[in-house]
Every structure is written in C-alpha cells, then in structure tokens.
Write a protein that holds these residues in place. Structure first.
Motif, short mmCIF file in Angstrom:
data_model
loop_
_atom_site.label_atom_id
_atom_site.label_comp_id
_atom_site.label_asym_id
_atom_site.label_seq_id
_atom_site.Cartn_x
_atom_site.Cartn_y
_atom_site.Cartn_z
N GLU A 163 -5.34 -3.28 -0.38
CA GLU A 163 -6.05 -3.08 0.88
C GLU A 163 -7.28 -3.97 0.97
O GLU A 163 -7.61 -4.47 2.05
CB GLU A 163 -6.45 -1.61 1.02
N SER A 164 -7.96 -4.17 -0.15
CA SER A 164 -9.10 -5.09 -0.14
C SER A 164 -8.62 -6.52 0.06
O SER A 164 -9.23 -7.29 0.82
CB SER A 164 -9.87 -4.98 -1.47
N ALA A 165 -7.54 -6.87 -0.59
CA ALA A 165 -7.03 -8.24 -0.52
C ALA A 165 -6.57 -8.60 0.88
O ALA A 165 -6.86 -9.70 1.39
CB ALA A 165 -5.88 -8.43 -1.51
N GLY A 179 -12.46 0.09 0.58
CA GLY A 179 -12.07 -1.20 0.04
C GLY A 179 -11.97 -2.25 1.13
O GLY A 179 -12.40 -3.40 0.96
N SER A 180 -11.40 -1.87 2.28
CA SER A 180 -11.28 -2.80 3.40
C SER A 180 -12.65 -3.22 3.92
O SER A 180 -12.88 -4.39 4.23
CB SER A 180 -10.47 -2.15 4.53
N PHE A 181 -13.57 -2.26 3.99
CA PHE A 181 -14.92 -2.56 4.49
C PHE A 181 -15.65 -3.50 3.53
O PHE A 181 -16.25 -4.50 3.96
CB PHE A 181 -15.70 -1.28 4.68
N VAL A 182 -15.61 -3.18 2.24
CA VAL A 182 -16.29 -4.03 1.25
C VAL A 182 -15.70 -5.43 1.26
O VAL A 182 -16.43 -6.44 1.29
CB VAL A 182 -16.17 -3.40 -0.16
N ALA A 183 -14.36 -5.52 1.26
CA ALA A 183 -13.70 -6.82 1.25
C ALA A 183 -14.00 -7.61 2.52
O ALA A 183 -14.29 -8.81 2.47
CB ALA A 183 -12.19 -6.65 1.09
N THR A 229 0.83 -1.21 0.00
CA THR A 229 0.00 0.00 0.00
C THR A 229 0.87 1.26 0.00
O THR A 229 0.50 2.28 -0.59
CB THR A 229 -0.93 0.01 1.22
N ALA A 230 2.00 1.20 0.69
CA ALA A 230 2.88 2.37 0.80
C ALA A 230 3.45 2.81 -0.54
O ALA A 230 3.77 3.99 -0.73
CB ALA A 230 4.02 2.07 1.77
N ILE A 231 3.57 1.89 -1.48
CA ILE A 231 4.21 2.21 -2.76
C ILE A 231 3.47 3.34 -3.47
O ILE A 231 4.05 4.36 -3.84
CB ILE A 231 4.28 0.95 -3.67
N ASP A 232 2.17 3.15 -3.68
CA ASP A 232 1.39 4.18 -4.37
C ASP A 232 0.65 5.10 -3.41
O ASP A 232 0.40 6.27 -3.73
CB ASP A 232 0.37 3.51 -5.31
#
Length: 502
Positions: free
Chosen positions: A304-306, A116-120, A93-96
């Motif tokens: 983040e979703s993954a 994304g975290s919530f949906v995943a 996540t830090a990369i972009d």
C-alpha cells in the motif's frame, strides 16, 4: 526559485477555496472509482477531460491528480473487506488484507493501509518537489536529438514493461504511433491520412480516443460480467492498530515508499509494478515468511505504501520531461495540451505557480484522504451494492455529452464509438491499451523531433550519437531492444524449426 520558495508559492495557489474544492472532489471521486471495480482512474480521467476545458489549468490538474492517487486509497478498501481489488495495484493487498479481515482484524488492515499510504504519499511528494527542479534544469539543455532519443526510449520501455505478449505490445504502440500521424503536417502544412474529412485536419481527437478506449470499452467489458458482489462484507470492530501492528509496519512502510518512489519514475512502472515488487521484498526479508498469505500485516503495509509512492513519483517524468510514464500520465499530458500548455521542462520555469501548486495539492489531497477514508469506509463499501445496470447508462451518457461538447462536432462521436469498439477488441485479444495510448501521445513528438534533428544536421543520422545525452539515450534504446527482442525472436525461431523438423 528555490524549493522552499516554490513550496510556499504552491500552497498559496493550492489553498484557495476553488483549488481546495476541486482537490476534495478529485480525491472523493478517486476513492469512489477505486472502490467500484471495473471503472478505474484511466477511464474516469478520460471521461472527465471534456469538463476540464471549463476550468483553469491548475484546478483541472489538481482534480485529475486527486482522482489518480485517490484511487490507490479506495482500491484497498474492497481488497481488504471483500477480497475484490478495486485497482490492479491493490491486488497484492487483497492477499493478506482479506485474511486479516477474516480473522476480525479488518480495522487494523484498513488503518495501516491508510497510514502507510499517507506516509508514502507525503514522502514521495517531497521526492517530486526535490527531484523535479533538478531534472528540469538538465532537460533545459535538451535539443531535438535528445528529445527524440528520450521519447523513443519511453516507447520502448512501455512496450517492454506492458502486460501480455511483447509482440502485441509492440503492435499496439505502432498502431498508436500511426494514428498520431493523422492531420496536418507540422513542417509542410499538408494534410495526411484525413480521407478528405475537414474534421480530421487537426488530427484525431485525443479526448474522443481516450474516452472510447478506456471509458466506453470499460462499459462493454463490465456488461459481460455479473454485476452482483456475492462476497460477504466483513465487519470492522476497531480501527486502531495494536502497538505490535505499528512495530511490524514501520519497516515495510519505509521500504515500500523507497521502492515506489524509485519504480514510479520508470515508464510502465507506477503503482502496479511498485506494489508487486514491495510484496516480494517483504516476503523475502521477513523473519516470518510463512505468515504471508495468512494475514501478515507487512503484506498490507508494504504494497500500500509502494503503490501510493509510485503514483506520486510517476508525475516526475511527465512534469519535467513531457514524457508520460503510464496511461494515466498520458491522459494528464492530454489535459495539459487541451489547456494550451506545452508539457516539458519549461513548465517549471514559465509557469511555476502551475507546477508548485500541483505539488502542494498532493500534500493537501493526501491529508484529505487519510481524514475522510476511515470514517466513511461503511459508505464506500455500500456503493458495491449498486447494480451496474443502473450505473452504466449514466456513465455512457456522460461520456457522449462530454466528448461532443469538447468541439461540438459529430465526428467526435463517431471516433468515440470506433475507439470504444477498438478498446473492447484490444481486451478480448489480450492487448494492453497503455502502449497504444502512449504511442498515440508520443508519436507526433517522435516525428517532430526526428525531423527537426534531420533539418539541423542536414540529414546526418550521426547527430543522435554526437552529443553525450542523446548518445547515452540512443545506446540505451539499442541495448534494451537487443536484450528484449532478440531472445524473443530466437525462441520463436527455435519453435518454428522444431515444428518443421517434426
């Protein structure tokens, strides 16, 4: 019991004031330790295990689970704002995400990360609710041969997927297996490897070992490093992503959720492997691969979703088969055992309120996280300014008091100190502690099911290949071992002989 009935039962258990309070405590602690680099959910859960003895089993598991998936949320905050991943799974996540912050888009990155975290997490919990009962029904047909083959496969997979040298992973798993043999023989009631110490008759304390290897060792590692954070904290101008950000994030969120849900079930997989796989997939199929590494929002949404989906579905093998898929799940199994619960497929049948209550709490916890994280982002980041020299004495005292209070034995403190030193040495020589802990947890299971199978078959090793499920699992162990270890041995052999020729 049907899935809908189970979900309704779960919410009736998870929506009680006590369960909601400890769910909130869990996700807040998880976010905090995700923000603070160098602590991690494994160390935190290990240090809190003694406290769970005073809670009922469901409340304890709800809090510990909240810490685990809450840490995935928290780790993304510092990854985006200060280029400092709070968790290994948020390193991608830090990369972009950090590049977006440098461009004045920190708010969009944080919002997409939370959404994304919530949906995943929500979708992965549905997968958990649907897949677990079906898998439990299959697992109810397991006998001693099937359980031996399954636990053996779990150990082999963890060794193969562990970070670092394959030989070191094998050595760590073997060390854990051997340590798990200390105590009283289940079949003969004879003591073994206790060296005459009555405190070891019931085995080496899981709480002391886990707190030492993760908690105390983490303190020693952090004391070697500079506790200050020299990075600039980027300001958040607006939290609401643009319409274009939403459009570009939908696909990565869904693909990341699918990947995380799939890889989270695998031993050694979970959040870490899922996030890296998602980033690779998004970069491979993106119409603008040149933007990755320069602030592509897909590089935040997908991983983040993954990692959150992977964190949720890693509970499936733990709850249905009693086999942990990573170090955190091994700690969760330890928490169940100290509460007097035998992990495995019968949990969903004999204690449906425990299983469905935990599943329902994950929906509630994810909702709490998405509501709390964004408004409190400033408070979370301010935690980075606390010097570690102030934090570690409290953590150390908390670990010692909690470990001693579990059984009231000074032997626990000696084990704690030895495990902490061992965990520190593991890190210094490049060994991953996860195979050790899983070997320690699974070792007694491997021995018990193997000996039980031998008693049933009167010593016939063919019993592991006579039944379809155990035969498939044992063949998987053999094939995986051949594909993994033989090439490594051959390459080592070539190096040895080439050196001899020189």
């Amino acid at each position: 019991m049907g899935i809908l009935d189970g979900i309704l039962l779960g919410f009736s258990q998870a929506a009680t004031p006590t369960a909601l309070l400890f769910c909130l405590i869990g996700v807040l602690l998880g976010t905090l330790i995700g923000v603070l680099p160098g602590i991690g959910p494994s160390a935190t859960i290990a240090m809190l295990l003694p406290i769970t003895l005073g809670l009922d089993p469901l409340t304890a598991l709800i809090m510990l689970a909240g810490i685990y998936y809450g840490a995935q949320y928290g780790g993304s905050i510092t990854a985006i704002l200060v280029n400092l991943p709070g968790e290994p799974s948020t390193a991608v996540t830090a990369i972009d995400g950090y590049q977006m912050a440098r461009q004045g888009r920190a708010g969009s990155a944080l919002a997409i990360s939370a959404i994304g975290s919530f949906v995943a997490g929500t979708i992965a919990t549905v997968v958990l609710a649907v897949a677990s009962p079906a898998l439990s029904q299959v697992a109810l047909k397991f006998g001693a041969p099937e359980y031996f083959a399954l636990t053996l496969l779990g150990i082999v997979l963890v060794v193969v997927l562990s970070r670092g040298s394959l030989l070191k992973g094998l050595a760590m798993a073997t060390f854990g297996l051997l340590l798990g043999q200390v105590g009283t023989d289940v079949f003969t009631s004879d003591t073994r490897f206790t060296f005459g110490l009555d405190d070891l008759r019931s085995g080496v304390s899981f709480i002391a070992v886990s707190v030492g290897v993760f908690g105390i060792a983490e303190i020693l590692r952090n004391l070697e490093q500079d506790s200050t954070i020299p990075r600039a904290l980027h300001k958040i101008n607006r939290l609401m992503p643009t319409r274009e950000d939403f459009r570009r994030s939908v696909g990565p969120i869904l693909r990341g959720t699918f990947l995380g849900s799939l890889l989270g079930v695998l031993p050694g997989g979970g959040a870490f492997l899922s996030s890296f796989a998602s980033y690779a997939v998004e970069k491979r199929f993106s119409r603008h691969p040149e933007e990755f590494g320069k602030g592509a929002i897909e590089g935040v949404a997908g991983p983040e979703s993954a990692n959150n989906a992977g964190a949720q579905t890693s509970f499936i093998p733990m709850l249905t088969l009693g086999v942990p898929s990573n170090a955190v799940m091994a700690l969760m199994i330890g928490a169940m055992v100290v509460q007097g619960i035998q992990p495995g497929p019968r949990v969903i049948v004999t204690q449906p309120e425990l299983f469905w209550g935990l599943v329902a709490s994950m929906w509630i916890g994810n909702a709490m996280l998405v509501v709390l994280n964004l408004p409190l982002v400033g408070a979370w980041v301010s935690m980075l300014r606390i010097p570690y020299g102030i934090l570690f004495p409290g953590i150390l005292a908390f670990s010692c008091i909690g470990t001693f209070s579990a059984n009231g034995s000074t032997m626990e403190l000696y084990i704690l100190a030895a495990a902490g030193l061992a965990g520190y040495i593991f890190t210094r020589i490049g060994c991953d502690a996860a195979p050790f802990l899983l070997g320690f947890v699974l070792g007694p299971m491997v021995e018990e099911h193997f000996r039980r199978a031998m008693l049933i078959s009167e010593g016939n090793l063919g019993v592991f290949f006579e039944r379809p499920i155990s035969a498939v699992l044992m063949l998987s162990v053999v094939v995986l071992a051949l594909l993994t270890f033989v090439p490594s041995l051959l390459s080592t052999r070539k190096v040895v002989f080439s050196n001899a020729d020189d």
